[in-house]
Design a protein around this motif. Sequence first.
Motif, mmCIF file in Angstrom:
data_model
loop_
_atom_site.group_PDB
_atom_site.id
_atom_site.type_symbol
_atom_site.label_atom_id
_atom_site.label_comp_id
_atom_site.label_asym_id
_atom_site.label_seq_id
_atom_site.Cartn_x
_atom_site.Cartn_y
_atom_site.Cartn_z
ATOM 1 N N CYS A 148 -5.163 -46.266 6.668
ATOM 2 C CA CYS A 148 -4.952 -44.740 6.663
ATOM 3 C C CYS A 148 -4.130 -44.447 5.290
ATOM 4 C CB CYS A 148 -4.089 -44.334 7.890
ATOM 5 S SG CYS A 148 -3.638 -42.885 7.866
ATOM 6 N N CYS A 166 -0.551 -43.187 6.430
ATOM 7 C CA CYS A 166 0.379 -43.881 6.869
ATOM 8 C C CYS A 166 0.411 -45.267 6.408
ATOM 9 C CB CYS A 166 0.608 -43.610 8.408
ATOM 10 S SG CYS A 166 -0.509 -44.597 9.272
ATOM 11 N N CYS A 202 -6.972 -42.221 12.330
ATOM 12 C CA CYS A 202 -5.930 -42.818 12.424
ATOM 13 C C CYS A 202 -5.128 -42.848 13.821
ATOM 14 C CB CYS A 202 -4.696 -42.477 11.445
ATOM 15 S SG CYS A 202 -3.292 -43.263 11.415
ATOM 16 N N ASN A 250 -2.035 -44.062 14.616
ATOM 17 C CA ASN A 250 -0.677 -44.058 14.762
ATOM 18 C C ASN A 250 -0.377 -42.699 15.177
ATOM 19 O OD1 ASN A 250 1.817 -43.745 14.192
ATOM 20 N ND2 ASN A 250 1.851 -44.446 11.963
ATOM 21 N N CYS A 256 1.516 -40.113 12.758
ATOM 22 C CA CYS A 256 0.732 -39.883 11.505
ATOM 23 C C CYS A 256 0.172 -38.467 11.568
ATOM 24 C CB CYS A 256 -0.271 -40.945 11.332
ATOM 25 S SG CYS A 256 -1.131 -40.752 9.746
HETATM 26 ZN ZN LIG Z 1 -2.035 -42.958 9.591
#
Ligand SMILES: [Zn+2]
Lengths: 141, 396
Positions: free
Chosen positions: A20, A23, A35, A37, A40
Amino acid sequence: MVTGWFTGEGEEFRLLGTRCSACASVFFPREDAFCRNPGCPGGDLEEVPLSRRGRVWSYTDSRYRPPSPYVSDPELEWRPYALIAVELESERLVVLGQTVPGVTVADLAVGMEVEVVPGVLNEDAETTWTTWHWRPTGVTA
Amino acid sequence: MTGEVAVLGAGMHPWGKWGRGFVEYGTVAARAALADAGVDWRDVGSIVGADTVRGGYPGYVAGATFAKALGWQGARVASVYAACASGAQAVNTARAQILSGLADVVLVVGADAAPKGFFRPAGGDRADDPDWLRFRVLGATNPTYFGLYARRRMAVHGDTLEDFAQVKVKNAALGALNPNARYRKRVTAEQVAASAVVADPLRLLDICATSDGAAALVLSSMEFARRHGTADRVRIRAVSTVTPRYPNTVLDLPDIATDSAVAAEPAADTFRASIARAAYEEAGVGPGDLSLAEVYDLSTSLELQWYEDLGLCGEGEAAKLLREGATALGGRIPVNVSGGLASFGEAVPAQAIAQVCELTWQLRGAAGDRQVAGALVGITANQGLFGHGSSVIAVR
Ligand SMILES: [Zn+2]
């Protein structure tokens, strides 16, 4: 079968993941949509080669023939393969994979260094399905 | 406590390989639970079925399938699928309906007719399915993941094959006392050691089988239970259904790799530990309050892992707890007094419900030869494939 999971030959062989741009999270198998996360804002996911070497997190084997969709010839006697979960230090993730043929659980230990090499999953008259294998470093078989 | 629901009845179909359909097993368990509760099926306001995906199309609509078998009576209906956590989600769905006032009495049913041998993914070429991929690309069966955890425990904590075998010895001895268990013979450490290796270092007797089986519960509001006149009733005080938190750094079924911890630090406790922690927080109890625990011993070494994840002992101390006899019947914190999956085998949608049945009988003091003396608080724990938490705390 799985496109874009690995690339290259010989010493240049690498697993491919995505990273990504926002992040720096790394995903394997590759994540091309979003992504994952939760903290993020979401960035572009760029293809990245993973580290070639890592350390054994744990290992096991499969003494009985796995069911489909694993492909194996029922006419042939079953030969167990070992599986290794490998910790990649810079990506901070663990990737599972079969060992190269001939390496058994008796040859392995937690913490041992291994490297990724190209391998053959199975083949028939028309097609050879390639994959990745883990091989203890220093073993050339 | 306002969040409690009463367990009025519990029932099972004995587990084994019976060669019949899951609807029959579930209906037997449901009728047993209703009889145990003293509730007429026509007075049940809602039925929740835990789904099986191996029973063909009817499995996807388990709630209505069981309702039809018991006789259509117009009840509210729901069906849930969460792999091994399906039963816990079914209990949670029933609880939510009761606490919100949508239903006063709810019947929860889970049943399965399991295939022989390894579980496998549904058919077809499905490269977008992680469960299909781990079989196709790696031949990674469920036991291979259990083997990875076992070998990791040996390397990190010094667990031995003998420790793993002693889990089986303990659970088989308890299963021998349970009329609903599939395996009712004691097992010795020598027998475990003599059984074939399935996934190094685990042997056949370290890994649970697949079984047919069913379990059911009748749950109600506390107000209904009081009107119903059930004294000394068992109550459900917490149901944990949490997901993991990113990054999940312990390799788990059915994934080929973990999340990366490059961008975010992993939580202090693992996914399994977080399942139990959520249940403890909701119930307002801690590990020290427990009288017993029912955990998913898919493998012998996995039972040891749960000791630590439930906080029964510190990290790496599970084998010591086992060796001391603390988790045996008569010990400080008996684990899997039902005999566990070691004695029952897996009947996926029924398992988490069966665990609550065992807590119910134990908390009532009605567990016969396997009774934990003075049981007041019990916990169940398991996890479902694809990130489903499952833990229930029941009290008397
Ligand atoms: Zn990310």
